[in-house]
Each structure stands twice: as structure tokens, then as C-alpha cells.
Enzyme design. Structure first.
Site, mmCIF file in Angstrom:
data_model
loop_
_atom_site.group_PDB
_atom_site.id
_atom_site.type_symbol
_atom_site.label_atom_id
_atom_site.label_comp_id
_atom_site.label_asym_id
_atom_site.label_seq_id
_atom_site.Cartn_x
_atom_site.Cartn_y
_atom_site.Cartn_z
ATOM 1 C CD GLU A 1 -3.695 -1.752 -9.854
ATOM 2 O OE1 GLU A 1 -2.812 -1.507 -10.701
ATOM 3 O OE2 GLU A 1 -3.930 -2.896 -9.417
ATOM 4 C CE LYS B 1 9.020 5.130 -3.711
ATOM 5 N NZ LYS B 1 9.895 4.294 -4.569
ATOM 6 C CB CYS C 1 -1.454 -6.058 -10.155
ATOM 7 S SG CYS C 1 -1.839 -4.946 -11.505
ATOM 8 C CD GLU D 1 0.164 -9.956 -6.216
ATOM 9 O OE1 GLU D 1 0.500 -9.293 -5.217
ATOM 10 O OE2 GLU D 1 -0.313 -9.437 -7.247
#
Lengths: 500, 502
Positions: free
Chosen positions: B271, B195, B305, B402
Site C-alpha cells: 500500500e 516491524k 497516502c 507526492e
């Protein structure tokens, strides 16, 4: 000027005109030998000369080693990341696939094996092998040992440098692949000597290696004789490793030469006298078919040939009947005819050697059940031969014949047959046929051989280790085991704070 | 905008001209199909806010269909029915096809994500085909061990494929994160239900045509772009999917883990996010450190990331570093992803734009010094100026959370112990960088930072031979390297009794 080999193939399986330079392949070029001599390549179906190729001499070995060192120090080794070596090897695979029929035809012409076997086993296997090792090229990893605060230790798996490789005439292309695959994956440069009997596919590969884009000097190929060129390689002070496949007798010479010169690392894949043990409860039909493949495939010119066939007394008569029938049906003749099973032996020397073993068997009182003589009047064809009524002291039971000749021995019990099977200097392979799980595994474990086949014979995979016990060799090929042969392990210790 | 089953986008830019055609439907069982409930989404070009194309989005029912196709394919014509060598060839073929179509795919990626065409072509695409080749090499090397304890038994392990693997990937590196999962999963013999993000399905859709062309059997790879809370959730909850591999935010990662726990305890690898520290000591090569640090936070619009978003500079070189860093950041060219000079494109969407701007505002409100940028760039598209904050303190949101945008938080430090403590003061643990010439300090700091990747004297350097994955709340499991294979195998131990009587 090195000669060009031109040949028009006109067989049902392959019709094409083939043409390529047959010089020594040194530093990416095809060149004459230093003495300007050549070696005649003979067609074993009729004893006629196919072509001549340049002959390498010890001086040419020096030139090749220089080129290989230069390439290692500049364009290969750790100068080229594994991923790039992988890409080049993948390109070589694509070229081999594109030229698969031609390679098979050359192999059949030069060696005498049938085009069908050459295409479906030798060439297919070679392609699979190079492809397999291309996948390892960027995965040559070392270890990091237990981490502590005051010291970091890790091992690097570095390439050795320039490796020498000497290959035989029974599977010329496949043996080249088994050697250069792991060597190149690990970052080494290569000086390879094909057999003087069967250089054609090795030379053709050099053209593909150039086409694939390998830097010059990474692979160097010199056709030459064992006692000159081969010896120069194993004695060379600047070759750090030699890998050899061939007879046990020559293997000794290689090892001696290595010891006397620079103690180069040696791996040897030598001869065998492999037992094929068939128990009462085996699937007889399958056992017969595999036994045929075990000894008569490739005209018996296989180091792992199942040349001693032990059949348990309960099924002996039935096995014997069917084995004879099947043997009788094998077609011997033109390697390019679609229904040929067996072509000629590779050379006159081999032909004479096998015939003399057959004579020795007869003289010692063994019974020739079938074969035992030449086939036809031209070329080096020998009829598939089965001996019975043999005893362990006979040469045909002890020594490697390397031809389509087997001995058939009846046995009673397991203990006895295992003892007989292990009663040999060799230890390359062994096969056992039975449906019984315990017996299959226990017997396989007790046979002193580097490969134990259960309900099959001569079955190879690129990723499964292969090599001999005892005088059948040192070291393993195939699988990731082969990588060990081509890496130099360096341990790095980093002191991070321990004061003296 | 009308819905068509394929769409052709005409590129006429300084760096790429051409027509690229891509399918717009779901790819299930080897066919392009409409979603059962006919969902669609209008994709927006983040550089212009204009529509690109209308494509299908799948929901739970489509995921279920895809999972069934993947399960059937696994049973009938994949898994251990196909030898590793054959899987290897298919992966190699796909790599070759990706290379042949590099420009087209890079153009789609740049258009869809807003990353520059140059970056897509020079980084995303080569990494993609390299990953495919790397795992093609593993496909016939999935080995177990032979473990002999006593003579009367034999023991060995089989490393079997798990079965149907669900893959959920984000919008920042749509193609390369997809391949990072697909390649090892396929190499190990699994089938796939993937997906992609509903925002950025274009490269995945194009990839479907290559998957077909390469010759993967039907049902082995199924691709269903869709929304996270419907299609993504369905992957997490599916009773047929045996394992899910997810790359995305930590928040969503929790949902996946919960869904897995509540459904069939499927295996998971995650992750997730990061707030990776770059630590620059006095003896670092300052010019190099500046260059790496700039790339570390501003690369891919900061939508990375492993972004080196917290930059700790030792007191002795602080002023010098800050000046050079600010100058470099000021020179970064922000603008059209298809202009040859552009370094930084737009943020992916309006929502991300607002989010990043919100963090910038909070930085100012909480008392950090806005040294550079801080505002929208231009008037069209979701562009944000490269932004630098100094005088940050550990509890500020811009230091803890973040941001996922081009915002750097720079802090001064004195001693090694102090900076290690600050660097570890985070729930994340994805990556870190340390800049120093001193061998002892380099190893010490790299060892003491709680992160899955430690870079010494560079940042964000990709190397697919080494594993990537987070400590702490940055994730579980590894991508890349040999270690990724673990995520995609089931180990079965086989014991054979050859003589033990009872």
C-alpha cells in the site's frame, strides 16, 4: 403485575439464588398478558409446578408487532449500522458467558436435561451462535453485477422488518440463539414465542438483552400456546416472515396460516427419523458410542435423533452386545447429579406419547431388548429402549417417537440399506460409519438428508448449514445460509445514459 | 539518556494528564528482550525537537529470531490448530483492551507522531478497535467452496493460513496501519513478525502489553521496531517469512518487491503513495466541497497516502471556491498537538520537514503562484504553514510527486474529459474524489478515474467494510473489507476420487 420467579439452586454443580420477572417482554418491558392469565411451568422430574409465567394472547402479539415495527422504523433496521448491531450482540455474548451456569441450571430445571449437557452443549452452543452472528452483522453485502458504461446495477441485502419466530421445548435456549442470531445480525426486529413448556431461559435472556442495551422493541418475547399465540404470529398481516422449529404437523399449520394471511416467507425445521448406518468395517467402539449419543442424548428429544440404527450383518452381534452394555450403563435420574446421563422427558404429554409408541411396538410384534417402560415412579422418566425384530410397516419404524427409543435393524448390502434408509417422509439427517473412503462419501451423497454425518452423529457447528430435505423442512439454519432467511434482496438499477 | 526496559512518560497538557508506561524492548516469543546487537534509537518529539525516550531497535538477526519464533508458534499452537472461534475471541479481547486504554495510547501516538491528541483519540484509536472487531468477526468464517463437477469425485477448496506474515508499517498512522495488517492476518490464522517504523514505535510497544494481556499465545505476534534498510530489508529477504504486507513509500515498496523476488518469492501486498485528485464541478455544494477538500489535504499534517493533494475546480466556481478554500486554510490552527484548538501539528521529522520545504521551493521556482503559507510555522518543532499553490501546470514537481505535507495544488478546468485526463496523468492511482450533484456525471467520473478508491461528494471517509488499495504504482492487494482476507490465505484445492478408475 407479572410474577417474579425465585428459586434456590442447591446442587453440587450450581448453588445460587435466582430471581427474575416472568412477564411478557414487549418493548423492553416485562408486562402482564392482556387477559392476565398465566401458564404453569412444570418440573418434569416430579410433575410439580416450578413457577408461573405470563401468558401471551393474540392481542399481545399485536402489541409486540407494533413495538417491533416502531423499533425497526426508528432505532434498528438500517438506522443502526451493522457494526453497532455487532457490538450489542457481543455485549449479549459477554452477559451470557457471565451467567452461563445460571442459564444452564434454568434449562435443566425447566426441560429436565442434565446440567452438564445444558452447560456444555446448549449454553456453550448458544453463546457460540450469537458470537458467530455478531461477526456477520457488519458484513451483510450484496453484489454489483457486470459493470457497463450506461448502467450500474447492484443488489442491496436489506432486513425484512418484523420477523416471527416460534421455537420448541427440546433445546429452548439454543433454538432461541439459532433464531435471533441471524435475524438481529441482518437488522430485523423479532417477535418470538418460546414453548409454553420451557419459557424460563428465553425470559432470562430478555433480561440480558435489556442489560446489553438493545433498543426497546428490537426483541419481543411472548410465552403462549401454539394454537393461540403461535397461530397469531403465523397469521399476522404485519409480520413478513416466520421461522419455526417443531413438529411436522405444526409446520403444516404455520405454512397454511402464512399462505392464507399475507404470504409471509416461511422457514421450517421439522421432524426426522434419521438413519444411522453402520458397516462391517466401522470402528465398532466408536460406532457404539456415537449411536448411544445419536439416540439417547437429550432423552431422544432431538429432531436429528439417529432413531433407526442399521447394522451390517458381519458385525451385528458384536455391535448389539456392546450397544446393550453401554445402554445398560446409562444413568437415569436427577438432572443435577453429576453422573446422570438422562433426565425425564419434558412433559406428561410427551411421556404418554412415547409410552404409547412403545406399546404399539410391542403390539406389532417387535422385541423389547432393553427398557420399554417407565423409570421410577415420579416424574416423566423413561428407560432407554431398544427394539429389534421390526419391519418397515411398524409405526415405531416410520414415525418420529421423540424419546429414548430406537429400532435396531440388521442389513446385508449397501444398496438395500440405502433404500431402506431413504424409505421415509423425513430427510433431516443421516449417519454412516465406515473406514472406507469411497463408501463413506458415496453413501453420504446418496442419503436423502440435509445433514450427512460420517463417523459421527449429532455433531453441530454454528457455521455449517442445517436443515431438512422432504418433509423435514424448508430452508437452512446456521452458517451464512441462515442470513438468506432474514434478508430482503432489492436490486437497484441506475441508468447512466441510456436514452429512450 | 539511559536505557531502561520500561519508560514512563508524564503528560501534563491541556487535553491529557497522566503517566503512561510503555516497554522499550523488542517483543519476541512473548517476551520483552534486548536486541542481539543492542541497538537503540532516541525518539524525538517533533513538536519540540526534544527527546522522548530511548528504545530498542532490532536488526537482521532479531528479525530472524522473531521469524523463527513465529514459525514455531504457527506449527505448534496457532494456524489451524486453533479454531476460528478462539482466534475471534482473542481479537475481541484485544479490541476491548485498546478501548480501555484509548487515552493513554492516543497520548503516545500524538507525542510520537505529532498528530493532535484529539485526532488520535477521535479517529486513530476508534478505527483501530473497530478493525479488530471487524476481523474478529471474520475469524470463524474463512470459507472455501465445494465445487461438484461430476458424481465420481468431490472437489473443494480450503482457505488455509499462509504461515508467517511479515508486516512493515510507516510512521504516519503507526497504530492503525499496524492493526490493518495484524487483524486480518491473525483472523486467518497466520503468525506475525511486525516491524514498526523506527521513528514511531511507541503505540506498537504499548500494544505488546495488551497482546500479552489478551492471551495470544507466545510467538503469534512478534514486534521488532527497526530501520528500513536493515530490519525492513531483513523481513523482505527472510527465507522463513511467507508473505510480507507493506505500507509506505513507492520507493521502498519496490525494494520490498525486489527482496521478495530474490529470496523465496514470498507473497507481497503493497500500500504505497498517492497523488489523489479531488475534482469539483460547477454544480457541487461549494461549502461542503471546501470543507472536505480542506480535510482531504491538511488532515494529519498532509501525511496521508490518500491525501487529496491535487484539487481541480471547474471554471464556473473557481474564484468562489478558491476564496473560501484559502480563507479556511488560513484559519487552521497550527501548533501544540496537545492544545484543544490545534488542527495541525508538526511534520514527523527534520528530514520530512526539509523534504516538504524543498517541494514548496520547487513550486515557486517552477512558476506556480504561492497563494498561502509556504513557510515554517514558529521557530521550534517541524511545523509548516498550510500551503496553497495555484496556477499549477501538469509537469510541475508539486503536481506530479507526492509531497506528503500540508501543500495543496489547485488547478482550474473547463470540461469533464479534460479533467479526467489530467487526473489520470500520474503514475499513482490510490484514491480520487468527485464533487457534483449530477448522478450520471458522478458515476461516470468515479468510473473513469484510475484509482482504487473513488469518493463521491466526500474525501477521506474511512469505512472498513470496503477495501482500500491502489491501482498502478500505488500498490498491489487490498487492506480492509473482506478482500483483505485474500492477502492472508493460501487456497488449496482438494480433489477426492470416489469412483474414477484408470
Amino acid at each position: 403485575m407479572p410474577s417474579t420467579f425465585t428459586h434456590e439452586f442447591n446442587a453440587p454443580a450450581f448453588k445460587a439464588k435466582v430471581s427474575f420477572n416472568t412477564g411478557l417482554f414487549i418493548n423492553g418491558q416485562f408486562v402482564d398478558g392482556s387477559d392476565n392469565t398465566t401458564i404453569d411451568v412444570i418440573n418434569p422430574t416430579n410433575g410439580k409446578v416450578i413457577t408461573s409465567v405470563s401468558e401471551g394472547t393474540p392481542k399481545d402479539v399485536d402489541l409486540a408487532v407494533d413495538a417491533a415495527h416502531a423499533a425497526f422504523d426508528t432505532a434498528w433496521g438500517l438506522h443502526t449500522p451493522g457494526a453497532q448491531r455487532s457490538i450489542l450482540m457481543s455485549k449479549l455474548v459477554a452477559l451470557m458467558e457471565k451467567n452461563a451456569d445460571e442459564l444452564a441450571a434454568l434449562e435443566a430445571l425447566d426441560n429436565g436435561k442434565t446440567f452438564n449437557w445444558a452447560r456444555n452443549i446448549d449454553v456453550a452452543g448458544s453463546i457460540d451462535c450469537i458470537r458467530y452472528y455478531a461477526g456477520w452483522a457488519d458484513k451483510i453485502t450484496g453484489q454489483v453485477q457486470e459493470t457497463t458504461e450506461d448502467k450500474l446495477t447492484y443488489s442491496r441485502h436489506e432486513p425484512i422488518g418484523v420477523v416471527g419466530q416460534i421455537i420448541p421445548w427440546n433445546f429452548p435456549l439454543l433454538m432461541m440463539a439459532w433464531k435471533i442470531g441471524p435475524a438481529l445480525a441482518c437488522g430485523n426486529t423479532v417477535v418470538l414465542k418460546p414453548s409454553e413448556f420451557t419459557p424460563l431461559t428465553a425470559i432470562r435472556m430478555c433480561h440480558l438483552i435489556n442489560e446489553a442495551g438493545f433498543p426497546p422493541g428490537v426483541v419481543n418475547v411472548l410465552t403462549g400456546y401454539g394454537n393461540t399465540t403461535g397461530n397469531a404470529i403465523s397469521s399476522h398481516m404485519r409480520i413478513e416472515k416466520v421461522a419455526f422449529t417443531g413438529s411436522t404437523i405444526v409446520g403444516r399449520k404455520i405454512m397454511e396460516a402464512a399462505a392464507r394471511s399475507n404470504l409471509k416467507n416461511v422457514t421450517l425445521e421439522l421432524g426426522g427419523k434419521s438413519p444411522n448406518i453402520i458397516f462391517d468395517d466401522a470402528d465398532i467402539e466408536q460406532a457404539v458410542n456415537w449411536a448411544i449419543f445419536g439416540i439417547f442424548w437429550n432423552h431422544g428429544q432431538t429432531c436429528t435423533a439417529g432413531s433407526r440404527i442399521f447394522v451390517q450383518e458381519g458385525i451385528y452381534d458384536e455391535f448389539f452386545k456392546r450397544f446393550m452394555e453401554k445402554t445398560r450403563s446409562l444413568k437415569i435420574g436427577d438432572p443435577f447429579a453429576p453422573d446422570t446421563f438422562q433426565g425425564p422427558q419434558v412433559s406428561e404429554i410427551q411421556f404418554n406419547r412415547i409410552m404409547s409408541y412403545i406399546e404399539s411396538g410391542k403390539a406389532a410384534g417387535a422385541k423389547v431388548e432393553i427398557g420399554g417402560e417407565r423409570h421410577g415412579s415420579e416424574g416423566y422418566f423413561i428407560k432407554p429402549t431398544i427394539f429389534t425384530n421390526v419391519d418397515p410397516s411398524m409405526k415405531i419404524v416410520q414415525e418420529e417417537i421423540f424419546g429414548p427409543v430406537c429400532v435396531l435393524i440388521k442389513f446385508k448390502d449397501e444398496e438395500d440399506v440405502i433404500k431402506q434408509a431413504n424409505d421415509t417422509l423425513y430427510g433431516l439427517a443421516a449417519a454412516v460409519f465406515t473406514q472406507d473412503l469411497n463408501r463413506a462419501l458415496n453413501t453420504a451423497h446418496r442419503l436423502k438428508a440435509g445433514t450427512a454425518w460420517i463417523n459421527c452423529v449429532n455433531s453441530f457447528n454454528s457455521n455449517v448449514p442445517f436443515g431438512g430435505f422432504k418433509q423435514s423442512g424448508i430452508g437452512r439454519e446456521c452458517g451464512d445460509y441462515a442470513l438468506t432467511n432474514y434478508t430482503a434482496v432489492k436490486a437497484v438499477h441506475v441508468n447512466l445514459g441510456h436514452k429512450m | 539518556m539511559a536505557f531502561e526496559s520500561t519508560y514512563t512518560y508524564q503528560f501534563d497538557t491541556a487535553v491529557y494528564k497522566g503517566a503512561v508506561t510503555f516497554p522499550t524492548q523488542l517483543f519476541i516469543n512473548g517476551e520483552f528482550v534486548n536486541p542481539i546487537n543492542k541497538g537503540t534509537i532516541d525518539l524525538i518529539n517533533p513538536a519540540t525537537c526534544k527527546a522522548i525516550a530511548r528504545v530498542s531497535v532490532g536488526d537482521c538477526e532479531d528479525i530472524e529470531l522473531a521469524a523463527q519464533a513465529a514459525r514455531a508458534a504457527f506449527k505448534e499452537h496457532w494456524g489451524l490448530k486453533v479454531p476460528g472461534a478462539a482466534r475471534s475471541k482473542l481479537l475481541h479481547k484485544l479490541a476491548d483492551l485498546v478501548d480501555t486504554n484509548t487515552d493513554q495510547i492516543a497520548a503516545l501516538e500524538a507525542l510520537n507522531v505529532g498528530k493532535t491528541f484529539h485526532a488520535a483519540k477521535a479517529q486513530d484509536l476508534p478505527i483501530t478497535s473497530s478493525i479488530l472487531r471487524y476481523y474478529a468477526g471474520w475469524a470463524d468464517k474463512i470459507q472455501g467452496k465445494s465445487i461438484q463437477t461430476t458424481p465420481d469425485k468431490i472437489g473443494f477448496t480450503r482457505h488455509e493460513p499462509i504461515g508467517v506474515v511479515g508486516v512493515i508499517v510507516p510512521w504516519n498512522f503507526p497504530l492503525s496501519t499496524l492493526i490493518m495488517k495484524l487483524a486480518p492476518a491473525l483472523a486467518c490464522g497466520n503468525t506475525i513478525v511486525a516491524k514498526p517504523s523506527e521513528f514511531t514505535p511507541l503505540s506498537a510497544l504499548f500494544l505488546c502489553t495488551l497482546i500479552r494481556e489478551a492471551g495470544f499465545p507466545r510467538g503469534v505476534v512478534n514486534i521488532v521496531p527497526g530501520y528500513g534498510d536493515t530490519a525492513g530489508q531483513a523481513v523482505g529477504e527472510s527465507m522463513i517469512i511467507d508473505k510480507v504486507a507493506f505500507t509506505g513509500s513507492t520507493l521502498t515498496g519496490r525494494k520490498i518487491m525486489e527482496a521478495a523476488a530474490k529470496s523465496n518469492l514470498k507473497k507481497i501486498s503493497l500500500e504505497l503513495g498517492g497523488k489523489s485528485p479531488s475534482i469539483i464541478f460547477d454544480d457541487a455544494d461549494i461549502d461542503q466541497a471546501v470543507k472536505w477538500a480542506i480535510n482531504g489535504i491538511f488532515m494529519n499534517q498532509g501525511e496521508l497516502c490518500v491525501a487529496g493533494s491535487r484539487i481541480y475546480v471547474q471554471a464556473g466556481i473557481y474564484d468562489n471556491f478558491l476564496q473560501k478554500f484559502t480563507e479556511s486554510a488560513q484559519c487552521l490552527s497550527v501548533g501544540d498537538p496537545f492544545s484543544p484548538d490545534t488542527f495541525q501539528g508538526p511534520q514527523i521529522s527534520e528530514r520530512q520537514f526539509e523534504r516538504v520545504m524543498g517541494y514548496i521551493k520547487s513550486g515557486q521556482e517552477e512558476g506556480a503562484t504561492l497563494r498561502l503559507g509556504g513557510e515554517r510555522h514558529g521557530t521550534e518543532g517541524y511545523f509548516i504553514q498550510p500551503t496553497v499553490f495555484t496556477e499549477c501546470t501538469p509537469n510541475m514537481k508539486i503536481v506530479q510527486e507526492e509531497i506528503f505535507g500540508p501543500v495543496a495544488a489547485i488547478m482550474k478546468f473547463s470540461a469533464e474529459e479534460e479533467v479526467i485526463e489530467q487526473a489520470n496523468n500520474t503514475t499513482y492511482g490510490l484514491a480520487c474524489s468527485v464533487y457534483t450533484k449530477d448522478i450520471d456525471r458522478a458515476m461516470r467520473v468515479a468510473s473513469n478515474i484510475e484509482a482504487g478508491t473513488a469518493w463521491v461528494n466526500f474525501t477521506n471517509w474511512p469505512d472498513l467494510g470496503l477495501p482500500v488499495g491502489g491501482f498502478k504504482q500505488s500498490g498491489a492487494g487490498k487492506d480492509l473489507g473482506e478482500d483483505a482476507l485474500e492477502n492472508y490465505t493460501n487456497i488449496k484445492a482438494v480433489h477426492i476420487n470416489i469412483g474414477i478408475k484408470i
